[in-house]
Design an enzyme around this catalytic site. Structure first.
Site, PDB file in Angstrom:
ATOM      1  N   ARG A  98       0.838  -1.196   0.000  1.00 56.00           N
ATOM      2  CA  ARG A  98       0.000   0.000   0.000  1.00 56.00           C
ATOM      3  C   ARG A  98       0.877   1.251   0.000  1.00 56.00           C
ATOM      4  NH1 ARG A  98      -1.845   0.737   4.373  1.00 56.00           N
ATOM      5  NH2 ARG A  98      -1.191  -1.116   5.499  1.00 56.00           N
ATOM      6  N   TYR A 128      -1.644  -3.461  -6.950  1.00 53.60           N
ATOM      7  CA  TYR A 128      -1.355  -4.274  -5.769  1.00 53.60           C
ATOM      8  C   TYR A 128      -2.377  -4.135  -4.644  1.00 53.60           C
ATOM      9  CZ  TYR A 128       1.218  -6.833  -2.314  1.00 53.60           C
ATOM     10  OH  TYR A 128       1.571  -7.780  -1.396  1.00 53.60           O
ATOM     11  N   LYS A 163      -9.731  -2.320   1.537  1.00 59.70           N
ATOM     12  CA  LYS A 163      -9.465  -1.194   2.417  1.00 59.70           C
ATOM     13  C   LYS A 163     -10.219   0.070   1.966  1.00 59.70           C
ATOM     14  CE  LYS A 163      -7.114  -3.526   5.337  1.00 59.70           C
ATOM     15  NZ  LYS A 163      -5.969  -4.266   5.038  1.00 59.70           N
ATOM     16  N   HIS A 180     -10.728  -2.438  11.308  1.00 60.75           N
ATOM     17  CA  HIS A 180      -9.641  -3.303  10.812  1.00 60.75           C
ATOM     18  C   HIS A 180      -9.444  -4.435  11.821  1.00 60.75           C
ATOM     19  CE1 HIS A 180      -5.144  -3.483   9.340  1.00 60.75           C
ATOM     20  NE2 HIS A 180      -5.892  -4.318   8.668  1.00 60.75           N
ATOM     21  N   SER A 195      -1.433  -3.677  10.256  1.00 60.36           N
ATOM     22  CA  SER A 195      -1.094  -4.563   9.149  1.00 60.36           C
ATOM     23  C   SER A 195       0.139  -5.408   9.479  1.00 60.36           C
ATOM     24  CB  SER A 195      -0.824  -3.729   7.902  1.00 60.36           C
ATOM     25  OG  SER A 195      -1.972  -2.981   7.585  1.00 60.36           O
ATOM     26  N   CYS A 252       0.531  -7.695  11.723  1.00 58.56           N
ATOM     27  CA  CYS A 252       0.780  -7.846  13.156  1.00 58.56           C
ATOM     28  C   CYS A 252      -0.014  -9.001  13.769  1.00 58.56           C
ATOM     29  CB  CYS A 252       0.506  -6.547  13.892  1.00 58.56           C
ATOM     30  SG  CYS A 252       1.729  -5.276  13.499  1.00 58.56           S
ATOM     31  N   ASP A 270      -9.602  -9.804   8.681  1.00 56.42           N
ATOM     32  CA  ASP A 270      -9.038  -8.473   8.431  1.00 56.42           C
ATOM     33  C   ASP A 270     -10.004  -7.319   8.711  1.00 56.42           C
ATOM     34  OD1 ASP A 270      -6.616  -7.092   7.498  1.00 56.42           O
ATOM     35  OD2 ASP A 270      -7.786  -6.475   5.755  1.00 56.42           O
ATOM     36  N   ARG A 305       1.990 -12.169  -0.660  1.00 59.68           N
ATOM     37  CA  ARG A 305       0.642 -12.470  -0.158  1.00 59.68           C
ATOM     38  C   ARG A 305       0.056 -13.706  -0.816  1.00 59.68           C
ATOM     39  NH1 ARG A 305      -1.762  -8.960   3.938  1.00 59.68           N
ATOM     40  NH2 ARG A 305      -0.113  -7.438   4.240  1.00 59.68           N
TER      41      ARG A 305
END
Ligand code: GTP
Ligand code: SPV
Ligand code: MN
Length: 590
Positions: free
Chosen positions: A80, A208, A217, A237, A259, A261, A286, A375
């Site tokens: 991002r 991406y 998001k 989130h 993110s 974590c 998420d 990912r």
């Protein structure tokens, strides 16, 4: 207008608004063809095949990884881009100091300039999607227009994509408009713009993840958080996990970590062998949309239908379920390859990388073999512990909300907020070391309230006010906790083993919810004593456990003054309840 020749039956009658918008985008972007996505398996199979033919996708070793493919994004387009992400509201103050802002008229002009003629020689895909179960009153629909077939395939895995979503849009009338083009993939011509007042997203120049899969998001957090504030709910989130205790109680817990974590890993937690009788299932990994219910509790749905998860670190020891889940029908982005075409990433103890994520012969001098933000995209149905309740249109009731960050020091393993408003301070105080999920320096501590710093679509001061208002509407609010799985010793080793062992901490929280577990009061909240945790079979020294449960008042006074300085930039828009909670904590620390 061209239509998709593969469609066997006509698409549902379109609302005028949808047809007009698609036509206006077609005129602006000038594609060679228009493809309305219906979301069938056959359609995705054909698109995948097409990308394999063109060399954009590579088939992985089909014996070991059936149905799996590799995609390599442009090396400058791997995460991002928060510095290029904007919230364009009429008033700058509505976006707040937590967002980049541009005047909506100026932003539209800039973006339309980039989009003009940008799809010449390409296909324009119309991707209708629903965030949340199709029959849920809490679900919301959108349409993403994109010129990337890779985005279409991802959206098919990540959302309820296709015909049924278009039918719901035709019934409801409202939908979020997302316009996306990969453009030239030039970082100088890359912007992710949000117009919450118009339910519109315009994203240009990246292919991406969170920049390009607009349902995630951009829609489900930035636009949805704005709608949620207006309508009295929360878009967060957060992972959602179901826990059945050996006593047979079922609890649902939401957890917000920044993110990379640990959300996916906690959502798919495997209980340690020494904690028999626990059953853990995934609702979401998420994003959570959370509504106050008529029973005074909070009820949550997962708006997504798949996972866009961090690959490195996934292995049979950390998370066997995740490891098994991505061995079939999975789209890998930016991993390395072994000699025989299997995907490889850091954290695997088997196999050897020969080709790195950029397609070069692997040379450790070039850095990791897989990109640290590589990912997997996979349907939630591939998760062996996917809870049927994830499809429940009413959602699931929350017993607890957990906030957390990645801190080598300061934050203890776990503590509990004193009440809802104190919990809002605990959430607003989240700080965490930055990760590879966003472009920029990794490992620097930054403030990341509620793990929403990159995702809140409006002024954080208004957001905290909304959180406080939500609490006052709940007669049975969830308890609020904070965790830190990432405390380190002087040598830099993690003090806590994490992953499955995190269940010991969750078990204490659930006992707190039912009033059975002990705790000690500290200036920052309630902590378990070592004897309050189930440590049977846990391989952590007594010293390490005590260290993990220590609150250092000097470090916390510094933390409180950092928080005060951080809040200052929001001026007197910060709700007085939040300031009062900070003052009370400062007094307890004095
Ligand atoms: P996003 O998808 O970016 O929102 O990330 P996420 O919050 O879902 O994080 P994820 O579960 O994918 O974990 C990110 C990284 O942290 C991975 O490399 C994991 O292996 C690692 N990780 C997850 N949980 C733990 C834990 O409990 N302890 C330690 N030490 N590492 C963990
Ligand atoms: C995150 O960065 O929090 C993610 C990945 O979940 S992305 O879809 O790129 O936002
Ligand atoms: Mn995330």
């Amino acid at each position: 207008m061209a239509t998709a020749p593969h469609l066997l039956t006509p698409l549902p009658k379109l609302s005028r608004e949808v047809a007009d918008w698609v036509e206006s985008v077609r005129q602006l972007t000038q594609p060679d063809a228009v493809h309305w996505c219906e979301g069938s398996e056959e359609e995705i199979r054909q698109l995948t095949e097409q990308l394999v033919q063109s060399g954009e996708l590579m088939k992985l070793n089909q014996e070991q990884f059936p149905g799996c493919h590799l995609y390599r994004s442009h090396p400058s387009d791997v995460a991002r881009v928060e510095h290029l992400t904007y919230v364009c509201t009429r008033s700058k103050d509505d976006a707040g100091p937590n967002n980049n802002w541009m005047d909506p008229a100026e932003a539209h002009a800039k973006m339309d300039g980039l989009f003009r003629g940008c799809m010449r020689g390409r296909t324009l895909y119309v991707v209708p999607y629903c965030m949340g179960p199709l029959d849920s009153p809490y679900a919301r629909c959108g349409i993403e227009i994109t010129d990337s077939a890779y985005v279409v395939i991802n959206m098919a895995l990540m959302t309820r994509m296709g015909r049924a979503a278009l039918e719901r849009i035709a019934r409801e009338g409202t939908f979020v408009r997302g316009l996306h083009s990969i453009g030239e993939l030039d970082p100088e011509r890359r912007f992710i713009m949000h117009f919450p007042e118009e339910l519109t997203i315009k994203s240009y120049g990246s292919g991406y993840g969170g920049n390009a899969l607009l349902g995630k998001k951009c829609h489900a957090l930035r636009i949805a958080s704005w709608q949620a504030r207006d309508e009295g709910w929360l878009a967060e989130h957060m992972l959602l996990v179901e826990l059945k205790s050996p006593r047979g109680e079922t609890h649902y817990v939401a957890a917000a970590f920044p993110s990379a974590c640990g959300k996916t890993n906690l959502a798919m937690l495997i209980p340690p062998a020494s904690m028999p009788g626990w059953e853990v299932s995934t609702i979401g990994d998420d994003i959570a949309w959370i509504h106050p219910g008529p029973d005074g509790r909070l009820w949550a749905i997962n708006p997504e239908a798949g996972y866009f998860g961090v690959v490195p670190g996934t292995n049979p020891e950390t998370n066997r379920n995740a490891y098994e889940m991505i061995r079939r029908d999975t789209l890998f982005t930016n991993v390395a390859l072994t000699e025989d075409g299997q995907p490889w990433w850091e954290g695997l103890s088997t196999g050897k990388p020969v080709i790195d994520w950029q397609g070069r012969p692997y040379d450790p001098a070039n850095g990791p073999a897989a990109h640290p933000n590589s990912r997997f995209t996979v349907s939630a149905r591939r998760n062996p512990r996917y809870s049927p309740r994830a499809e429940d249109p009413r959602g699931v009731p929350l017993s607890a909300i957990i906030f957390g960050g990645r801190r080598r020091s300061v934050a203890p393993l776990v503590y509990e907020a004193r009440d809802w408003n104190h919990g809002v301070l605990v959430g607003a105080s989240v700080a965490s070391e930055t990760t590879a999920a966003a472009v920029g320096q990794v490992g620097v501590v930054r403030r990341d309230p509620m793990a929403m710093q990159p995702f809140c679509g409006y002024n954080f001061a208004d957001y905290w006010r909304h959180w406080i208002a939500m609490g006052s509407r709940l007669t049975n609010p969830p308890r609020i906790f904070h965790v830190n799985w990432f405390r380190r010793d002087a040598q830099g080793n993690f003090l806590w083993p994490g992953f499955g062992e995190n269940l010991r901490v969750i078990a204490w929280m659930l006992e707190r919810c039912t009033g059975k577990a002990g705790a000690v009061e500290s200036p920052i909240g309630y902590l378990p004593r070592v004897e309050d945790l189930d440590t049977q079979g846990l391989n952590v020294s007594g010293d390490a456990l005590r260290e993990l449960l220590t609150v250092d008042p000097a470090l916390w006074r510094k933390e409180a003054s950092d928080m005060r300085a951080y809040l200052a930039q929001f001026g007197n828009r910060v709700p007085k309840e939040l300031v009062a909670e900070l003052e009370k904590m400062e007094q307890r620390l004095a």
